[in-house]
Design an enzyme around this catalytic site. Sequence first.
Site, mmCIF file in Angstrom:
data_model
loop_
_atom_site.group_PDB
_atom_site.id
_atom_site.type_symbol
_atom_site.label_atom_id
_atom_site.label_comp_id
_atom_site.label_asym_id
_atom_site.label_seq_id
_atom_site.Cartn_x
_atom_site.Cartn_y
_atom_site.Cartn_z
ATOM 1 N N ASP A 185 -4.974 -1.183 8.171
ATOM 2 C CA ASP A 185 -5.019 -1.705 7.148
ATOM 3 C C ASP A 185 -4.883 -3.245 7.073
ATOM 4 O O ASP A 185 -3.882 -3.714 6.555
ATOM 5 C CB ASP A 185 -3.979 -0.864 6.061
ATOM 6 C CG ASP A 185 -4.414 -1.437 4.612
ATOM 7 O OD1 ASP A 185 -5.523 -1.976 4.302
ATOM 8 O OD2 ASP A 185 -3.526 -1.064 3.572
ATOM 9 N N LYS A 190 11.472 -1.521 1.669
ATOM 10 C CA LYS A 190 10.117 -1.035 1.295
ATOM 11 C C LYS A 190 10.613 0.659 0.960
ATOM 12 O O LYS A 190 11.171 1.158 1.511
ATOM 13 C CB LYS A 190 9.094 -1.170 2.460
ATOM 14 C CG LYS A 190 7.888 -0.355 1.889
ATOM 15 C CD LYS A 190 6.723 -0.728 2.849
ATOM 16 C CE LYS A 190 6.035 -1.972 2.151
ATOM 17 N NZ LYS A 190 4.536 -2.373 2.824
ATOM 18 N N GLY A 222 0.776 -1.273 0.002
ATOM 19 C CA GLY A 222 0.029 -0.015 -0.119
ATOM 20 C C GLY A 222 0.989 1.430 -0.022
ATOM 21 O O GLY A 222 0.469 2.150 -0.338
#
Length: 855
Positions: free
Chosen positions: A666, A570, A552
């Site tokens: 999330d 990431k 995301g």
Amino acid sequence: MTNPTPVLHLLLLFTATAAVAVFLLPIISAATFDDPTANLSTSWTIGPSLTRNITYPDGSTILALLVRGFFGPSFAFGFFCSSPCSSFLLSIYIVYTDSGSSITNLNSDPPQLIWSANRQRPVRLNATLLFSPSGDLILRDADGSLVWSTNTSGEGAASLTLLNSGNLVIMDNKSNHFWASFDHPTDSLLVGQSLKQGQSLTSNSSTNSTQGQFFITVDSNGLRAFIESNPPQLYYAKPNASSSAKPQNRSAYATFQNGSLDIFMSSTHPNSPDYSISLPTSPSTQYIRLDSNGHLGLYAWNEGWSFAQQVFDEFPDDCAYPTVCGHYGICSNGQCSCPQLKNGNSDYFTPVDPLKINSGCNPAASISCRSNESIQLLAVDEVSYFNYIDQSSSVMRTTDENSCKEACLRNCSCKAALFRYNGDLTTGSCYLPSEIFSLMINNPQNSHYNSSAFLKVQTVSAPTPESSISTGTSSSSGSQKMGIIIGVISVFVFAAIVLLVLIFVVRRRRRRRAQEEDEDQFGEIPELQARFSHDELVMATENFKSKLGEGGFGSVFEGTLRNGTKVAVKRLNGVGRAKTEFVAEMTTLVAIHHINLVKLIGFCYEGDHRLLVFEFMPNGSLEKWIFNRTHNASLDWQTKCRIISDIAKGLSYLHEGCKQRIIHLDIKPQNILLDENFKAKVSDFGLAKLVDRDQDQVMTRMRGTVGYLAPEWLTSVISEKADVFSFGIVVMEIVCGRKNLDNSLKGEVHLVSLLQEKIGEDRITDMIEGRENYERWEEDEAVAMLKLAVWCLQTDSGRRPSMAVVVKVLEGGLNVETNVDHNFFTAATLGKNDAACWNDSNSSMPTASLLSGPR
Ligand SMILES: *[C@@H]1O[C@H](CO)[C@@H](O)[C@H](O)[C@H]1NC(C)=O
Ligand SMILES: *[C@@H]1O[C@H](CO)[C@@H](O)[C@H](O)[C@H]1NC(C)=O
Ligand SMILES: *[C@@H]1O[C@H](CO)[C@@H](O)[C@H](O)[C@H]1NC(C)=O
Ligand SMILES: *[C@@H]1O[C@H](CO)[C@@H](O)[C@H](O)[C@H]1NC(C)=O
Ligand SMILES: *[C@@H]1O[C@H](CO)[C@@H](O)[C@H](O)[C@H]1NC(C)=O
Ligand SMILES: *[C@@H]1O[C@H](CO)[C@@H](O)[C@H](O)[C@H]1NC(C)=O
Ligand SMILES: *[C@@H]1O[C@H](CO)[C@@H](O)[C@H](O)[C@H]1NC(C)=O
Ligand SMILES: *[C@@H]1O[C@H](CO)[C@@H](O)[C@H](O)[C@H]1NC(C)=O
Ligand SMILES: *[C@@H]1O[C@H](CO)[C@@H](O)[C@H](O)[C@H]1NC(C)=O
Ligand SMILES: *[C@@H]1O[C@H](CO)[C@@H](O)[C@H](O)[C@H]1NC(C)=O
Ligand SMILES: *[C@@H]1O[C@H](CO)[C@@H](O)[C@H](O)[C@H]1NC(C)=O
Ligand SMILES: *[C@@H]1O[C@H](CO)[C@@H](O)[C@H](O)[C@H]1NC(C)=O
């Protein structure tokens, strides 16, 4: 829903993005309008009879009586109540109307209040507004008591009209106005509106709708802003020197135009203003408002309401607002502190709220005029006060420093002697306020004057010797008392001063160094080893060669650190956090250790690069193990069960085990990772915060992923129970081996709805994936697991268990609550309509015009 069109699928994709919020919120209601006029003998009672009733996403509600509508921002007159709706203001506000001539809350911005009749006395349900046969507009509360009236009875009034300008007028049949809301301003001015001599703009209170403490007037001195006190204290003047003012016969006024605020003081040039503050023009609706913090702001509509500019020009800086640091707070570059002795002793003033330093300071003891021998003046050097713009006014006197101090000591209502001078202590201006608002640091190099404050304090015990309070000047009065002792004392005092100066210098240097470090690219931070340079990570990932996936917040790459540790790196997209905030956030996350949370090893913040380094999880995300049918090794029941338990423990730790509660926002199978032993760990926690954080933990924008979002995203108050909902969805998906919202299964119902159906038919076992291979007891466990999921999926977030309770249930210590509200599906009928739209009973499906509306 047998034949979903491609358009609907596009919509579905569209909703999967952050745009969800934009079109979920506006569909709540719409009310038709278009009457800007009311005739005599009309009455309105607050209650169900008022049908132009709209509640906004922030919980505020309007009951519009008259509406002057266009496409876009429009004026309306009626009742307003803020959330929670308990009392009403009779007001004029700006609402949004759409092309279908109805008020909508298409824009999630609440209505903008620009006028109200009864700020000091809100009314309750059943209150009545009457436009009487004699032409008086009268507001009575539910008990019949008179709250407000225009007093226009018997003057020949014919109608009440809301004009295009936003002015509400009572006029006769020839359009003569008897009464106009423009002549009774509250805290705002609309384009074309004038603030006339004798009128004032008064801010709204910061805590409730009642009148606040700031006001603005116009007179022959020009435009002036005050804070309420006895007497009021001036903090802004245009023009700034009042000496230029000459008494005029014509009354002065200030007019707000598109592009300027014009001030008219003299009769000699009736058409050209004496002073003008230039403002940005706006193609759309705008207004000026005196805010509860004393700022005069220009607000303009640009696809939403936004603050456009401060209206006070030549305003020194934010420290010159009277309440910026509260009572007695000293403001320096926007930082607040309490007055202290030079030795750091702060016994005389303590913060009102140590956690909110801008809430001001309390004197340790209240000042009692009866025992004036224990009253002293605490000198604070080079501290100034906002009202010095008013030097020439009557409240200032020209005198020397000692007389100024004495005058304050003599006068009981004086709370401080403020003395401003130019190098010479014998002449300066003296101000003796009866109430002390925020003080500010004066920098003589910039301001070209010196300024001292002598704050009146009450010594609690025996009076301390004058020297302990650094009065700045040593007065020569009463010196010969004890010759020898003084000699001894002065040696000590000298030594003490040297020590203090040393401490001061060291502290200052340390503080400055701390500031410099903050700005330094590679400043020291507590966990230095957590910080990686971009080059290091380029090397570790061999220039981002092997991509593990797309999350995301950005893409994830495989890498190996120099010490041989395998990691996942990431690369964050769209994280615009300021560095200190980012580093602080990351330092918190790095410090979190839990076996069911993916460990954040470190991060990189360099130039535009924002990277996170996580522990490597060899078995990847849960998603590919539970949904991917081609995967030959599907998980057995015990593994699934353990995974669910792991997720619950990880979440429970985030919610309750950390110093700071972390709401994930999330939770979905993509964010659950599996290590080599299929131990599940939650990843990406704490990241939602990086993208958008609201001070009060109330999320203002929608986050997360469609299919996992809890229904309370609609009502705006989000708690950790939103994670519990998403957890429920994930549990259901694990047990059923299917996605809740699966775009590839055309025409098939949504998994939650299917579950509801099966519960209704008492055939819940049908849902369990691979049950043909299960033992009987495994099947029973799976059913229990689905019941646990249902418990977590209830619409009312208050009825959902906490994650800690879920963990207990999974460990066998507790049973699933049996009294579960099975109506949870009303909130989760997402897939049924193929658009992410929870069917609220009051709402309709969005129409095309709403879907493609602005924003
Ligand atoms: C007000 O009165 C006029 C005639 O005087 C009439 O045409 C109009 O419909 C009335 N409006 C309302 C809202 O009753
Ligand atoms: C506004 O409408 C809602 C339902 O549409 C109703 O519940 C509420 O009581 C109304 N509010 C007022 C003040 O009439
Ligand atoms: C308002 O009026 C209705 C009906 O007249 C009554 O039932 C209700 O209790 C009243 N509410 C208040 C707050 O006075
Ligand atoms: C109307 O008259 C009453 C009583 O004379 C007074 O208290 C009130 O302030 C007046 N209202 C307005 C809007 O002038
Ligand atoms: C306007 O009002 C006056 C008295 O208020 C009345 O005499 C006159 O007839 C009215 N004119 C019209 C056109 O209604
Ligand atoms: C509004 O707030 C002020 C202080 O900020 C308080 O004195 C007053 O009682 C409050 N009024 C209401 C109606 O709550
Ligand atoms: C008053 O100001 C507060 C915050 O400054 C705001 O929340 C509230 O809506 C305002 N009320 C009115 C009536 O303007
Ligand atoms: C008033 O403002 C002008 C322009 O900024 C400045 O030059 C002047 O010194 C100010 N006067 C006072 C008394 O502060
Ligand atoms: C102002 O008023 C005074 C008397 O009140 C009068 O003598 C003078 O002419 C007036 N000046 C102007 C410019 O109207
Ligand atoms: C305000 O002025 C600007 C520039 O003159 C103009 O473009 C804009 O349309 C004006 N706004 C309104 C609402 O008239
Ligand atoms: C204390 O107050 C008395 C009268 O209230 C006054 O005469 C005296 O000068 C005051 N003392 C000081 C030190 O100001
Ligand atoms: C005492 O100080 C107050 C304001 O601080 C002032 O209004 C008042 O006139 C002063 N009294 C005397 C006698 O100076």
